[in-house]
Design a protein around this motif. Structure first.
Motif, PDB file in Angstrom:
ATOM      1  N   ARG A  42       0.832  -1.207   0.000  1.00  0.00           N
ATOM      2  CA  ARG A  42       0.000   0.000   0.000  1.00  0.00           C
ATOM      3  C   ARG A  42       0.870   1.262   0.000  1.00  0.00           C
ATOM      4  NH1 ARG A  42      -4.114   2.399  -2.018  1.00  0.00           N
ATOM      5  NH2 ARG A  42      -5.044   3.932  -0.653  1.00  0.00           N
ATOM      6  N   VAL A  43       2.052   1.202   0.600  1.00  0.00           N
ATOM      7  CA  VAL A  43       2.965   2.352   0.634  1.00  0.00           C
ATOM      8  C   VAL A  43       3.323   2.761  -0.785  1.00  0.00           C
ATOM      9  CG1 VAL A  43       5.232   3.164   1.374  1.00  0.00           C
ATOM     10  CG2 VAL A  43       3.883   1.696   2.884  1.00  0.00           C
ATOM     11  N   ARG A  44       3.697   1.791  -1.594  1.00  0.00           N
ATOM     12  CA  ARG A  44       4.068   2.059  -2.988  1.00  0.00           C
ATOM     13  C   ARG A  44       2.870   2.561  -3.783  1.00  0.00           C
ATOM     14  NH1 ARG A  44       6.606  -2.451  -7.105  1.00  0.00           N
ATOM     15  NH2 ARG A  44       7.090  -1.009  -8.784  1.00  0.00           N
ATOM     16  N   GLN A  45       1.723   1.962  -3.560  1.00  0.00           N
ATOM     17  CA  GLN A  45       0.510   2.345  -4.274  1.00  0.00           C
ATOM     18  C   GLN A  45       0.109   3.788  -3.972  1.00  0.00           C
ATOM     19  OE1 GLN A  45      -2.779  -0.142  -3.246  1.00  0.00           O
ATOM     20  NE2 GLN A  45      -3.968   0.416  -5.039  1.00  0.00           N
ATOM     21  N   VAL A  46       0.184   4.180  -2.710  1.00  0.00           N
ATOM     22  CA  VAL A  46      -0.163   5.545  -2.314  1.00  0.00           C
ATOM     23  C   VAL A  46       0.826   6.538  -2.910  1.00  0.00           C
ATOM     24  CG1 VAL A  46      -0.285   7.120  -0.343  1.00  0.00           C
ATOM     25  CG2 VAL A  46      -1.414   4.904  -0.231  1.00  0.00           C
ATOM     26  N   ARG A  47       2.109   6.192  -2.878  1.00  0.00           N
ATOM     27  CA  ARG A  47       3.128   7.075  -3.434  1.00  0.00           C
ATOM     28  C   ARG A  47       2.891   7.314  -4.926  1.00  0.00           C
ATOM     29  NH1 ARG A  47       7.674   4.219  -2.297  1.00  0.00           N
ATOM     30  NH2 ARG A  47       7.974   3.577  -4.448  1.00  0.00           N
ATOM     31  N   ARG A  48       2.532   6.282  -5.641  1.00  0.00           N
ATOM     32  CA  ARG A  48       2.278   6.418  -7.078  1.00  0.00           C
ATOM     33  C   ARG A  48       1.004   7.196  -7.351  1.00  0.00           C
ATOM     34  NH1 ARG A  48       4.468   1.172 -10.297  1.00  0.00           N
ATOM     35  NH2 ARG A  48       6.601   1.375  -9.560  1.00  0.00           N
ATOM     36  N   ASP A  49      -0.011   7.005  -6.519  1.00  0.00           N
ATOM     37  CA  ASP A  49      -1.253   7.772  -6.672  1.00  0.00           C
ATOM     38  C   ASP A  49      -1.005   9.260  -6.463  1.00  0.00           C
ATOM     39  OD1 ASP A  49      -2.755   5.560  -7.315  1.00  0.00           O
ATOM     40  OD2 ASP A  49      -3.616   5.314  -5.307  1.00  0.00           O
ATOM     41  N   ILE A  50      -0.171   9.592  -5.472  1.00  0.00           N
ATOM     42  CA  ILE A  50       0.179  10.996  -5.224  1.00  0.00           C
ATOM     43  C   ILE A  50       0.878  11.580  -6.445  1.00  0.00           C
ATOM     44  CG2 ILE A  50       1.717  12.503  -3.879  1.00  0.00           C
ATOM     45  CD1 ILE A  50       1.040  10.742  -1.426  1.00  0.00           C
ATOM     46  N   ALA A  51       1.826  10.849  -6.999  1.00  0.00           N
ATOM     47  CA  ALA A  51       2.549  11.326  -8.187  1.00  0.00           C
ATOM     48  C   ALA A  51       1.601  11.488  -9.363  1.00  0.00           C
ATOM     49  CB  ALA A  51       3.671  10.353  -8.526  1.00  0.00           C
ATOM     50  N   ARG A  52       0.681  10.544  -9.515  1.00  0.00           N
ATOM     51  CA  ARG A  52      -0.274  10.602 -10.628  1.00  0.00           C
ATOM     52  C   ARG A  52      -1.153  11.848 -10.516  1.00  0.00           C
ATOM     53  NH1 ARG A  52      -2.231   5.698 -10.030  1.00  0.00           N
ATOM     54  NH2 ARG A  52      -0.697   4.850 -11.462  1.00  0.00           N
ATOM     55  N   ILE A  53      -1.638  12.129  -9.315  1.00  0.00           N
ATOM     56  CA  ILE A  53      -2.498  13.300  -9.104  1.00  0.00           C
ATOM     57  C   ILE A  53      -1.719  14.586  -9.352  1.00  0.00           C
ATOM     58  CG2 ILE A  53      -3.711  14.626  -7.346  1.00  0.00           C
ATOM     59  CD1 ILE A  53      -4.764  11.981  -6.252  1.00  0.00           C
ATOM     60  N   LYS A  54      -0.491  14.663  -8.850  1.00  0.00           N
ATOM     61  CA  LYS A  54       0.319  15.866  -9.053  1.00  0.00           C
ATOM     62  C   LYS A  54       0.601  16.096 -10.534  1.00  0.00           C
ATOM     63  CE  LYS A  54       2.824  16.327  -4.708  1.00  0.00           C
ATOM     64  NZ  LYS A  54       4.173  16.357  -4.112  1.00  0.00           N
ATOM     65  N   THR A  55       0.885  15.033 -11.275  1.00  0.00           N
ATOM     66  CA  THR A  55       1.176  15.151 -12.697  1.00  0.00           C
ATOM     67  C   THR A  55      -0.037  15.658 -13.466  1.00  0.00           C
ATOM     68  OG1 THR A  55       2.795  13.374 -12.566  1.00  0.00           O
ATOM     69  CG2 THR A  55       1.902  13.876 -14.751  1.00  0.00           C
ATOM     70  N   ILE A  56      -1.180  15.063 -13.216  1.00  0.00           N
ATOM     71  CA  ILE A  56      -2.391  15.446 -13.942  1.00  0.00           C
ATOM     72  C   ILE A  56      -2.832  16.851 -13.555  1.00  0.00           C
ATOM     73  CG2 ILE A  56      -4.832  14.886 -14.264  1.00  0.00           C
ATOM     74  CD1 ILE A  56      -3.950  11.917 -14.151  1.00  0.00           C
ATOM     75  N   ALA A  57      -2.664  17.223 -12.287  1.00  0.00           N
ATOM     76  CA  ALA A  57      -3.006  18.582 -11.858  1.00  0.00           C
ATOM     77  C   ALA A  57      -2.114  19.604 -12.577  1.00  0.00           C
ATOM     78  CB  ALA A  57      -2.865  18.716 -10.346  1.00  0.00           C
ATOM     79  N   ALA A  58      -0.835  19.290 -12.727  1.00  0.00           N
ATOM     80  CA  ALA A  58       0.077  20.186 -13.430  1.00  0.00           C
ATOM     81  C   ALA A  58      -0.298  20.296 -14.910  1.00  0.00           C
ATOM     82  CB  ALA A  58       1.514  19.685 -13.287  1.00  0.00           C
ATOM     83  N   GLN A  59      -0.704  19.194 -15.504  1.00  0.00           N
ATOM     84  CA  GLN A  59      -1.132  19.214 -16.901  1.00  0.00           C
ATOM     85  C   GLN A  59      -2.373  20.074 -17.075  1.00  0.00           C
ATOM     86  OE1 GLN A  59      -1.639  15.078 -17.811  1.00  0.00           O
ATOM     87  NE2 GLN A  59       0.539  14.754 -18.222  1.00  0.00           N
ATOM     88  N   LYS A  60      -3.297  19.981 -16.126  1.00  0.00           N
ATOM     89  CA  LYS A  60      -4.523  20.778 -16.209  1.00  0.00           C
ATOM     90  C   LYS A  60      -4.202  22.267 -16.061  1.00  0.00           C
ATOM     91  CE  LYS A  60      -8.084  17.557 -14.849  1.00  0.00           C
ATOM     92  NZ  LYS A  60      -9.371  17.488 -14.204  1.00  0.00           N
ATOM     93  N   ARG A  61      -3.284  22.619 -15.140  1.00  0.00           N
ATOM     94  CA  ARG A  61      -2.886  24.010 -14.978  1.00  0.00           C
ATOM     95  C   ARG A  61      -2.233  24.541 -16.244  1.00  0.00           C
ATOM     96  NH1 ARG A  61      -1.445  22.282  -9.772  1.00  0.00           N
ATOM     97  NH2 ARG A  61       0.713  22.032 -10.415  1.00  0.00           N
ATOM     98  N   ALA A  62      -1.375  23.747 -16.868  1.00  0.00           N
ATOM     99  CA  ALA A  62      -0.697  24.155 -18.090  1.00  0.00           C
ATOM    100  C   ALA A  62      -1.699  24.340 -19.225  1.00  0.00           C
ATOM    101  CB  ALA A  62       0.350  23.136 -18.477  1.00  0.00           C
ATOM    102  N   ALA A  63      -2.696  23.492 -19.288  1.00  0.00           N
ATOM    103  CA  ALA A  63      -3.717  23.603 -20.342  1.00  0.00           C
ATOM    104  C   ALA A  63      -4.577  24.856 -20.146  1.00  0.00           C
ATOM    105  CB  ALA A  63      -4.591  22.371 -20.348  1.00  0.00           C
ATOM    106  N   ASP A  64      -4.830  25.223 -18.892  1.00  0.00           N
ATOM    107  CA  ASP A  64      -5.610  26.409 -18.608  1.00  0.00           C
ATOM    108  C   ASP A  64      -4.863  27.692 -18.976  1.00  0.00           C
ATOM    109  OD1 ASP A  64      -7.682  24.858 -17.705  1.00  0.00           O
ATOM    110  OD2 ASP A  64      -7.237  25.139 -15.575  1.00  0.00           O
ATOM    111  N   GLN A  65      -3.534  27.662 -18.805  1.00  0.00           N
ATOM    112  CA  GLN A  65      -2.738  28.850 -19.087  1.00  0.00           C
ATOM    113  C   GLN A  65      -2.469  29.022 -20.585  1.00  0.00           C
ATOM    114  OE1 GLN A  65       0.808  28.615 -16.760  1.00  0.00           O
ATOM    115  NE2 GLN A  65      -0.250  28.920 -14.813  1.00  0.00           N
ATOM    116  N   GLY A  66      -2.369  27.925 -21.287  1.00  0.00           N
ATOM    117  CA  GLY A  66      -1.942  28.044 -22.673  1.00  0.00           C
ATOM    118  C   GLY A  66      -2.920  27.659 -23.663  1.00  0.00           C
TER     119      GLY A  66
END
Length: 66
Positions: A42-66
């Motif tokens: 579960r430790v590994r799974q949670v860590r990857r979920d956090i990374a996945r959310i951060k990546t997609i959130a950054a992509q959404k912010r970039a799409a909103d700006q550009g």
């Protein structure tokens, strides 16, 4: 948690989910330190979920700006 599901969420929902996962990660680390952690994968799974959310959130912010 699938990337497809994360992409459907709003920015507020992503922040809430990220906060929940960080709390869970803290609790899992605490359990590991005290020897009470049963589901070690579960430790590994949670860590990857956090990374996945951060990546997609950054992509959404970039799409909103550009």
């Amino acid at each position: 948690m699938k990337a497809k599901d994360v992409r459907l969420q709003t920015a507020d929902q992503l922040e809430t989910e990220l906060a929940n996962l960080k709390k869970e990660q803290f609790n899992l680390r605490f359990q590991k330190a005290t020897g009470q952690l049963e589901n070690t994968s579960r430790v590994r799974q949670v860590r990857r979920d956090i990374a996945r959310i951060k990546t997609i959130a950054a992509q959404k912010r970039a799409a909103d700006q550009g």
